[in-house]
Design an enzyme around this catalytic site. Structure first.
Site, short mmCIF file in Angstrom:
data_model
loop_
_atom_site.label_atom_id
_atom_site.label_comp_id
_atom_site.label_asym_id
_atom_site.label_seq_id
_atom_site.Cartn_x
_atom_site.Cartn_y
_atom_site.Cartn_z
N CYS A 1 -4.86 -3.57 1.65
CA CYS A 1 -3.52 -3.27 1.11
C CYS A 1 -2.62 -4.50 1.26
O CYS A 1 -1.82 -4.45 0.30
CB CYS A 1 -3.19 -2.05 1.34
N HIS B 1 4.21 -1.59 -0.70
CA HIS B 1 2.57 -0.93 -0.98
C HIS B 1 2.79 0.53 -1.11
O HIS B 1 3.44 1.11 -0.67
CB HIS B 1 1.65 -1.20 0.19
N ASN C 1 -2.73 4.93 -5.39
CA ASN C 1 -2.74 3.93 -4.44
C ASN C 1 -3.89 2.91 -4.94
O ASN C 1 -5.01 3.35 -4.63
CB ASN C 1 -3.23 4.45 -2.80
#
Length: 329
Positions: A107, A250, A280
């Site tokens: 990520c 993020h 996500n």
């Protein structure tokens, strides 16, 4: 400096209600715990490279040039373990012959790739670099694992960086990056690499090809590391927290975003939130959020922006920039 931006999402949208029909959950449960309403999922046979090509093409259109010297692809879900997917993407975009390589920091991948691209330009090895972050993370998710299935989605975002001066809008500030390999098991896919090449482990478990995460521990480390990296990046830039117009973190879940903003004493209304629409999307989450905010007007030229992320590895990072005027492709 940032001179172009683009994104692409697979057409298939999976809503919370659809997931509720497959799992012991509900739209209310998912929304209140994650802030996510829907996510885009690749169709069978749609590889990560396809997402990357679409986002990359839009970033090139936004930049108004195809004069690119290198292509970087941040991804945890390459088309194959070998070879890297970036050369395939470069070829599809008509950029064959240029150096192209994959980068995996999960990520945090986009920030790592952004820093790498900026360094390549500063070294004068390139004038323009196409940075793409693309993920088909749904291909790693155990369909019976409710906790992961409701969180992750697929997509790609891309930017074009060009040579410029540090005082220009769009110039990437000093990146603060870090890692801690002792936390490798917090976020992982055990099978498929040289350590455990087969899905079935010696103890008989056959689900090791799927993604796993220790959610509570990840939350704790993510909030702390993202906050620390952001403070360090702001200090390098000479900004105070109150100087920040937008924080693009993020997009893991809404609670995490608000916790980071609280730690930094940044007002929650300055958060850019995009995960409600896409979930996500791992490395792709920051460029997807940036492109959406640029298109919607949540980001305007002159905004002081901080980017921050935490991912598997563990890895983390932060950087700053003054938002430039970018054309939407």
């Amino acid at each position: 400096m940032l001179s172009g931006i683009g994104s692409w999402l697979p057409p298939r949208i999976v809503t919370n209600d659809e997931l509720a029909q497959r799992h012991d959950t509900s739209d209310h449960w998912i929304r209140t715990r994650t802030g996510i309403v829907a996510r885009h999922i690749v169709s069978p046979g749609m590889p990560t490279s396809h997402l990357a090509e679409q986002a990359g093409a839009r970033a090139l259109q936004s930049a108004g040039t195809r004069d690119i010297d290198a292509v970087l692809l941040a991804t945890t879900t390459p088309d194959r373990l070998c070879p890297a997917s970036a050369p395939k993407v470069a070829h599809a975009l008509g950029l064959g012959g240029r150096p192209a390589f994959d980068l995996d920091a999960v990520c945090s991948g986009f920030l790592y790739a952004l820093s790498t691209a900026a360094s390549i330009i500063v070294s004068e090895a390139a004038d323009r670099v196409l940075v793409i972050a693309a993920e088909a993370f749904s291909t790693l998710i155990n369909p019976s694992d409710r906790s992961s299935a409701v969180v992750f989605g697929d997509g790609a975002g891309a930017v074009v960086l060009r040579a410029g001066t540090p005082d220009e809008p769009g110039a990437i500030g000093r990146s603060v990056l870090g890692s801690d390999g002792s936390l490798a098991d917090l976020i992982t896919v055990l099978a498929g690499g040289s350590e455990q090449p087969h899905a079935t482990s010696p103890d008989g478990h056959d689900d090791n090809r799927y993604f796993s995460m220790r959610g509570r521990a990840v939350f704790h480390h993510a909030v702390n590391r993202m906050s620390e990296a952001t403070r360090a990046s702001l200090a390098h830039t000479g900004w105070a927290a109150e100087d920040v117009d937008r924080i693009v973190a993020h997009q893991a879940n809404l609670r995490l975003l608000h916790s980071v903003a609280e730690q930094l004493n940044i007002a929650p209304e300055r958060l850019v939130v995009h995960l409600d629409r896409v979930g996500n999307t791992a490395a792709a989450s920051i460029p997807l959020a940036l492109e959406h905010a640029n298109r919607s007007g949540a980001l305007v030229p002159g905004h002081r922006v901080v980017l921050t992320a935490f991912g598997g590895g563990a890895t983390w990072g932060a950087t700053t920039l003054i938002w430039p005027s970018l054309t939407c492709a």
